[in-house]
Design a protein around this motif. Structure first.
Motif, mmCIF file in Angstrom:
data_model
loop_
_atom_site.group_PDB
_atom_site.id
_atom_site.type_symbol
_atom_site.label_atom_id
_atom_site.label_comp_id
_atom_site.label_asym_id
_atom_site.label_seq_id
_atom_site.Cartn_x
_atom_site.Cartn_y
_atom_site.Cartn_z
ATOM 1 N N GLY A 35 0.732 -1.167 0.104
ATOM 2 C CA GLY A 35 -0.007 0.028 0.135
ATOM 3 C C GLY A 35 0.881 1.386 0.233
ATOM 4 N N THR A 36 0.494 2.146 0.731
ATOM 5 C CA THR A 36 1.122 3.682 0.847
ATOM 6 C C THR A 36 2.077 3.479 1.949
ATOM 7 N N PRO A 37 3.434 3.902 1.553
ATOM 8 C CA PRO A 37 4.308 3.538 2.773
ATOM 9 C C PRO A 37 4.233 4.732 3.835
ATOM 10 N N ILE A 38 4.307 4.028 5.191
ATOM 11 C CA ILE A 38 4.215 4.878 6.339
ATOM 12 C C ILE A 38 5.830 5.255 6.898
ATOM 13 N N ILE A 39 5.855 6.489 6.780
ATOM 14 C CA ILE A 39 7.233 6.807 7.368
ATOM 15 C C ILE A 39 7.221 6.931 8.867
ATOM 16 N N ARG A 40 8.064 6.139 9.460
ATOM 17 C CA ARG A 40 8.322 5.986 10.890
ATOM 18 C C ARG A 40 9.673 7.019 11.085
ATOM 19 N N ILE A 41 10.021 7.377 12.379
ATOM 20 C CA ILE A 41 11.187 7.772 12.731
ATOM 21 C C ILE A 41 12.446 6.946 12.497
ATOM 22 N N HIS A 91 15.773 7.729 9.570
ATOM 23 C CA HIS A 91 17.498 7.376 9.985
ATOM 24 C C HIS A 91 17.995 6.208 8.936
ATOM 25 N N GLY A 92 17.072 5.541 7.983
ATOM 26 C CA GLY A 92 17.758 4.875 7.028
ATOM 27 C C GLY A 92 17.213 3.332 7.409
ATOM 28 N N SER A 93 16.254 3.000 8.266
ATOM 29 C CA SER A 93 15.939 1.683 8.407
ATOM 30 C C SER A 93 15.085 1.160 7.287
ATOM 31 N N GLU A 94 15.353 0.012 6.898
ATOM 32 C CA GLU A 94 14.771 -0.383 5.596
ATOM 33 C C GLU A 94 13.302 -1.410 6.144
ATOM 34 N N LYS A 95 12.798 -1.380 7.290
ATOM 35 C CA LYS A 95 11.782 -2.022 7.651
ATOM 36 C C LYS A 95 10.738 -1.115 7.566
ATOM 37 N N TRP A 96 9.787 -1.381 6.545
ATOM 38 C CA TRP A 96 8.693 -0.360 6.173
ATOM 39 C C TRP A 96 7.406 -1.396 6.601
ATOM 40 N N ILE A 127 14.335 16.508 4.895
ATOM 41 C CA ILE A 127 13.804 16.481 3.779
ATOM 42 C C ILE A 127 13.253 15.209 3.206
ATOM 43 N N TRP A 128 11.985 14.992 2.983
ATOM 44 C CA TRP A 128 11.765 13.597 2.434
ATOM 45 C C TRP A 128 11.930 13.594 1.081
ATOM 46 N N ASN A 129 12.819 12.713 0.495
ATOM 47 C CA ASN A 129 13.120 12.193 -0.871
ATOM 48 C C ASN A 129 12.494 10.935 -1.442
ATOM 49 N N GLY A 130 11.335 10.347 -0.991
ATOM 50 C CA GLY A 130 10.861 9.325 -1.528
ATOM 51 C C GLY A 130 9.634 9.781 -2.160
ATOM 52 N N THR A 131 8.804 8.619 -2.648
ATOM 53 C CA THR A 131 7.564 8.699 -3.136
ATOM 54 C C THR A 131 6.332 9.328 -2.274
ATOM 55 N N LYS A 132 5.220 9.418 -2.777
ATOM 56 C CA LYS A 132 4.323 10.015 -1.883
ATOM 57 C C LYS A 132 3.966 9.004 -0.705
ATOM 58 N N SER A 133 3.957 9.304 0.403
ATOM 59 C CA SER A 133 3.977 8.480 1.686
ATOM 60 C C SER A 133 3.075 9.072 2.978
ATOM 61 N N ILE A 134 2.827 8.363 3.950
ATOM 62 C CA ILE A 134 2.181 8.980 4.826
ATOM 63 C C ILE A 134 3.345 9.073 6.131
ATOM 64 N N ASN A 164 17.779 21.240 -4.146
ATOM 65 C CA ASN A 164 18.850 20.641 -4.034
ATOM 66 C C ASN A 164 19.187 20.702 -2.364
ATOM 67 N N LEU A 165 18.327 19.986 -1.500
ATOM 68 C CA LEU A 165 18.355 19.799 -0.127
ATOM 69 C C LEU A 165 19.292 18.767 0.430
ATOM 70 N N PRO A 166 19.652 18.743 1.702
ATOM 71 C CA PRO A 166 20.510 17.853 2.335
ATOM 72 C C PRO A 166 19.457 16.282 2.386
ATOM 73 N N ILE A 167 19.632 15.521 1.230
ATOM 74 C CA ILE A 167 19.043 14.178 0.970
ATOM 75 C C ILE A 167 20.018 13.274 0.656
ATOM 76 N N PRO A 168 19.535 12.109 0.652
ATOM 77 C CA PRO A 168 20.831 10.989 0.370
ATOM 78 C C PRO A 168 21.483 11.281 -0.819
ATOM 79 N N ALA A 169 22.716 10.535 -0.890
ATOM 80 C CA ALA A 169 23.453 10.772 -2.308
ATOM 81 C C ALA A 169 22.947 10.121 -3.402
ATOM 82 N N THR A 170 22.896 10.723 -4.350
ATOM 83 C CA THR A 170 22.363 10.084 -5.672
ATOM 84 C C THR A 170 23.396 9.070 -6.447
#
Length: 470
Positions: free
Chosen positions: A63-69, A73-78, A108-115, A449-455
């Motif tokens: 479904g739609t990703p839920i952003i938790r704290i 900080h980089g956790s891959e558990k979604w 700064i959120w750098n992903g897709t549309k999320s909750i 171009n804000l502080p986001i993960p490296a491309t």
């Protein structure tokens, strides 16, 4: 690879120009907080939108990703949701978020549309506030916000407290200029950090190429238990009774000092011990320190002791492994600890409770250790030594970039980057009693171009080279 000992940065000329630009601003005779800055509150600068709390049954596998704290900080558990929510409960790429519980700070959120989850606010600046400036403003006050937070088991800042937080705000053109300067320095800081992260994977790649994956042992190395090829010892117990016996105070290694692959020696504490304990437990160059556990990320992590501190011992929650160097070198064993092979072994045999896992001496001694030929280990040890020298230079470059950014951040919000001819701008919206809640305009522009993960292009721009490893 070329025979150099450097991390090449494609935009090095920009970095050098940045240093001159910063010194130019620092040398200006500017007044603290220019007259055209105004004192206001965050509630008049931003709209803070609460995230939504979710029950366990509402957190799905699709479904739609839920952003938790943790995800910030980089956790891959979604987790995901199929709920249909009001539009302001979603965040899009480029939106400004603020974590207000446990771990604080802007993102700064750098992903897709999320909750975004309950412990996160979406921050919508008013038209009088530049979004980049808002990010750095929140970065600057995060430590103070955390210090003023509430709670015992989990610190948090209330929305009311956040909205009443007083800040000084310059006119919009000055905000943009300050944000542009900070962004340049932040880009340098992030580039240094990414290069350090990128080089972390180098030795693991070399290890697998030279020795194969220890999980499958494709090269058929002979295997022995760790106890057969190393001396293993626990450490001194903190708070023990000495019953009037003469003691000494010496530095000691705690769990906090032993990280995954390196030692953090920024905070060294002293412990009281008997002289014979010190003599027995005194660390030697080449010893490997390992944690017995705690949180899952602490289970069996370890690093080599290089004799940085004289007469140093270790506490009883740390194991000291002293390898028989005629059979196994510490450089080889230390990198073996970073592989999934040993991590899975410790996880499977550990004693586990909720969020905690530990191993004991018996389990550590029984660790099956592959034993490649000593000449091959010696060749790997030479590579490790060259790589560590390179990493030392990288860490110092990162430290300098971090210091430069923090210094500039501090001075920026003291008004010391403000030129005397800043254009006056009507920012009366900040003085309004009620925050105007305007609909968010749709935009097809690329995110700023804000502080986001490296491309990937940013990563490709970094070339890590070590002499003798071509």
């Amino acid at each position: 690879m070329t025979d150099t000992n450097s991390c090449e940065i494609r935009d090095l000329d920009i970095v050098l120009n940045l240093k001159d630009e910063i010194m130019e601003y620092f040398n200006k005779k500017t007044d603290y907080k220019q007259p055209n800055w105004i004192k206001t509150t965050l509630g008049k600068c931003f709209r803070l939108i609460n995230g939504r709390a979710y029950s366990q049954v509402e957190m799905l596998n699709s479904g739609t990703p839920i952003i938790r704290i943790q995800n910030l900080h980089g956790s891959e558990k979604w987790y995901y949701s199929d709920l249909q929510l009001p539009e302001d409960q979603y965040c899009d790429k480029g939106d400004l978020l603020f974590a207000w519980s446990a771990t604080f700070g802007p993102f700064i959120w750098n992903g897709t549309k999320s909750i975004y989850h309950y412990h996160i606010w979406k921050v919508e600046p008013t038209p009088a506030i530049d979004k980049k400036f808002a990010y750095y403003l929140l970065t600057n006050i995060t430590t103070s916000i955390k210090a003023a937070s509430h709670g015992i088991s989990m610190l948090h800042m209330t929305k009311e407290g956040m909205e009443k937080w007083e800040v000084d705000i310059p006119p919009l053109p000055e905000q943009k200029r300050i944000a542009a300067i900070l962004e340049k320095c932040d880009r340098l800081r992030r580039t240094r950090r990414y290069s350090l992260q990128l080089s972390e994977t180098f030795l693991q790649s070399v290890f697998l190429e030279m020795f194969g994956d220890p999980v499958t042992n494709p090269m058929g190395w002979f295997i022995k238990n760790l106890d057969d090829v190393a001396d293993i010892a626990s450490g001194v117990t903190k708070g023990q009774k000495f019953n009037g016996k003469q003691t000494v105070q010496v530095p000691y290694m705690r769990v906090a000092n032993v990280q995954d692959g390196y030692l953090d020696l920024t905070d060294i504490k002293l412990i009281e011990a008997l002289p014979q304990e010190v003599e027995q437990l005194k660390l030697q160059k080449g010893d490997i320190l390992m944690t017995e556990g705690g949180d899952y990320d602490k289970l069996g992590r370890g690093a080599i002791w290089h004799g940085q501190i004289e007469n140093c011992i270790h506490q009883n929650h740390i194991f000291r492994v002293r390898t028989n160097r005629k059979i196994i070198l510490p450089e080889f064993f230390a990198k073996l600890l970073l592989t999934q092979y040993t991590k899975l072994y410790f996880l499977q045999c550990s004693k586990q409770t909720t969020n905690l896992a530990t191993i004991n001496m018996t389990q550590l001694k029984a660790l099956p250790v592959p034993l490649p030929p000593l000449p091959l280990q010696e060749k790997f040890a030479q590579i490790v030594q060259k790589h560590e020298r390179f990493r030392t230079q990288q860490r110092e470059a990162e430290r300098q970039a971090e210091h430069l950014f923090q210094t500039l951040l501090y001075r920026a919000f003291r008004g010391e980057l403000t030129s005397s001819d800043s254009n006056e701008l009507d920012i009366s919206a900040l003085s309004a009693e009620n925050h105007p809640q305007q609909p968010k305009p749709k935009s097809t522009d690329k995110p700023e171009n804000l502080p986001i993960p490296a491309t990937q292009p940013q990563i490709n721009a970094l070339q890590l080279t070590l002499p003798g490893l071509e």
